[in-house]
Write a protein that holds these residues in place. Sequence first.
Motif, PDB file in Angstrom:
ATOM      1  N   VAL A  73       1.111  -0.874  -2.748  1.00 26.68           N
ATOM      2  CA  VAL A  73       2.224  -0.675  -1.915  1.00 26.68           C
ATOM      3  C   VAL A  73       1.660  -1.279  -0.316  1.00 26.68           C
ATOM      4  O   VAL A  73       2.203  -2.000   0.284  1.00 26.68           O
ATOM      5  CB  VAL A  73       2.781   0.770  -1.669  1.00 26.68           C
ATOM      6  CG1 VAL A  73       3.635   0.801  -0.705  1.00 26.68           C
ATOM      7  CG2 VAL A  73       3.485   0.800  -3.322  1.00 26.68           C
ATOM      8  N   THR A  74       0.432  -0.872  -0.163  1.00 29.45           N
ATOM      9  CA  THR A  74      -0.234  -1.155   0.997  1.00 29.45           C
ATOM     10  C   THR A  74      -0.661  -2.661   1.076  1.00 29.45           C
ATOM     11  O   THR A  74      -0.046  -3.515   1.994  1.00 29.45           O
ATOM     12  CB  THR A  74      -1.620  -0.558   1.480  1.00 29.45           C
ATOM     13  OG1 THR A  74      -1.237   0.896   1.341  1.00 29.45           O
ATOM     14  CG2 THR A  74      -2.169  -0.669   2.514  1.00 29.45           C
ATOM     15  N   LEU A  75      -0.912  -3.053   0.247  1.00 28.46           N
ATOM     16  CA  LEU A  75      -1.255  -4.653  -0.023  1.00 28.46           C
ATOM     17  C   LEU A  75       0.079  -5.590   0.143  1.00 28.46           C
ATOM     18  O   LEU A  75       0.002  -6.625   0.697  1.00 28.46           O
ATOM     19  CB  LEU A  75      -1.830  -5.197  -1.344  1.00 28.46           C
ATOM     20  CG  LEU A  75      -3.255  -4.587  -1.339  1.00 28.46           C
ATOM     21  CD1 LEU A  75      -4.298  -4.854  -2.838  1.00 28.46           C
ATOM     22  CD2 LEU A  75      -4.605  -5.119  -0.135  1.00 28.46           C
ATOM     23  N   LEU A  76       0.900  -5.043  -0.363  1.00 26.69           N
ATOM     24  CA  LEU A  76       2.431  -5.782  -0.605  1.00 26.69           C
ATOM     25  C   LEU A  76       2.820  -5.702   0.898  1.00 26.69           C
ATOM     26  O   LEU A  76       3.195  -6.815   1.483  1.00 26.69           O
ATOM     27  CB  LEU A  76       3.366  -5.090  -1.363  1.00 26.69           C
ATOM     28  CG  LEU A  76       4.676  -5.823  -1.636  1.00 26.69           C
ATOM     29  CD1 LEU A  76       4.404  -7.338  -1.992  1.00 26.69           C
ATOM     30  CD2 LEU A  76       5.517  -5.171  -2.630  1.00 26.69           C
ATOM     31  N   GLY A  77       2.727  -4.656   1.946  1.00 28.61           N
ATOM     32  CA  GLY A  77       3.014  -4.446   3.293  1.00 28.61           C
ATOM     33  C   GLY A  77       2.277  -5.730   3.830  1.00 28.61           C
ATOM     34  O   GLY A  77       2.587  -6.293   4.882  1.00 28.61           O
ATOM     35  N   ASP A  78       0.920  -5.780   3.531  1.00 26.27           N
ATOM     36  CA  ASP A  78      -0.030  -6.730   4.267  1.00 26.27           C
ATOM     37  C   ASP A  78       0.795  -8.299   3.910  1.00 26.27           C
ATOM     38  O   ASP A  78       0.843  -9.017   5.006  1.00 26.27           O
ATOM     39  CB  ASP A  78      -1.416  -6.526   3.962  1.00 26.27           C
ATOM     40  CG  ASP A  78      -2.020  -5.436   4.290  1.00 26.27           C
ATOM     41  OD1 ASP A  78      -1.487  -4.628   5.159  1.00 26.27           O
ATOM     42  OD2 ASP A  78      -3.242  -5.117   3.790  1.00 26.27           O
ATOM     43  N   VAL A  79       0.835  -8.509   2.812  1.00 25.36           N
ATOM     44  CA  VAL A  79       1.602  -9.797   2.284  1.00 25.36           C
ATOM     45  C   VAL A  79       3.085 -10.047   3.081  1.00 25.36           C
ATOM     46  O   VAL A  79       3.357 -11.171   3.575  1.00 25.36           O
ATOM     47  CB  VAL A  79       1.869  -9.838   0.752  1.00 25.36           C
ATOM     48  CG1 VAL A  79       2.529 -11.092   0.415  1.00 25.36           C
ATOM     49  CG2 VAL A  79       0.337  -9.646   0.074  1.00 25.36           C
TER      50      VAL A  79
END
Length: 180
Positions: free
Chosen positions: A120-126
Motif C-alpha cells: 500500500v505504501t509503495l503504491l502511494g509512492d507510485v
Amino acid sequence: MDILETARRHDPVESLKAIGAQLTELEGLLDRPREELSATRPEVSGWSPGEHLFHMILACELSLKNAEALARDEGRLVREPAERSAEGLDVLREGRIPRGVAQAPRFVQPPKRIDFDLLVTLLGDVRNAHGALAADPDRLRQAPRTVPHQLLGDLSCAEWLRFAQVHTDHHLAIVAEILG
C-alpha cells in the motif's frame, strides 16, 4: 525508429492516463481479503495475486523513475539510443506481452511472503511519481535519449510509459484469471 517519432506513436500522456486508471484498479485489488490475494492457482500462474501485485507495483515504480530520468535528461542509465530491439518495439506497438516467454528479472520478483501494508505504501509512492510526471507532460514528449530495458532494449521516455501500461495490463489480466 527515431525516438521522438515513438513519442508521437506512443503518446506519453495517453499512457499516463491509462496508468492512472490501472493504479486505481491496483488500489481496489489491495482492498480485497488477504487470503484471496495469497491463494494460488498453479494452472494459471505460479504466483498468487499478491505476488503479481508486488511485481506490478515495483515494475511500474521503476518504469516511472526511468521516464522521470529521461524527462530530466539526467541519470546514470540515461544514454543515446544504441540497442534498439525490433521485438521489444513490436511488444509496445501491439500492446501485448505473450504469456510465458520471459521470466521477471530478480530485482522485480516478489518475495515469498508479501507484506501488504508495504505494498500500500509503495503504491502511494507510485501514485506520487505518476502525479509528478503528469504535472508537466510536454517534457515527456521531448526527451531525446533512452534507458535500457533488460529484455526490450533501449527505451525512450514515451516507451517506458507505454511499457508500464502494457506490462501492468498483462499482469492485471493474469490476476483477474486467478481470482476468477
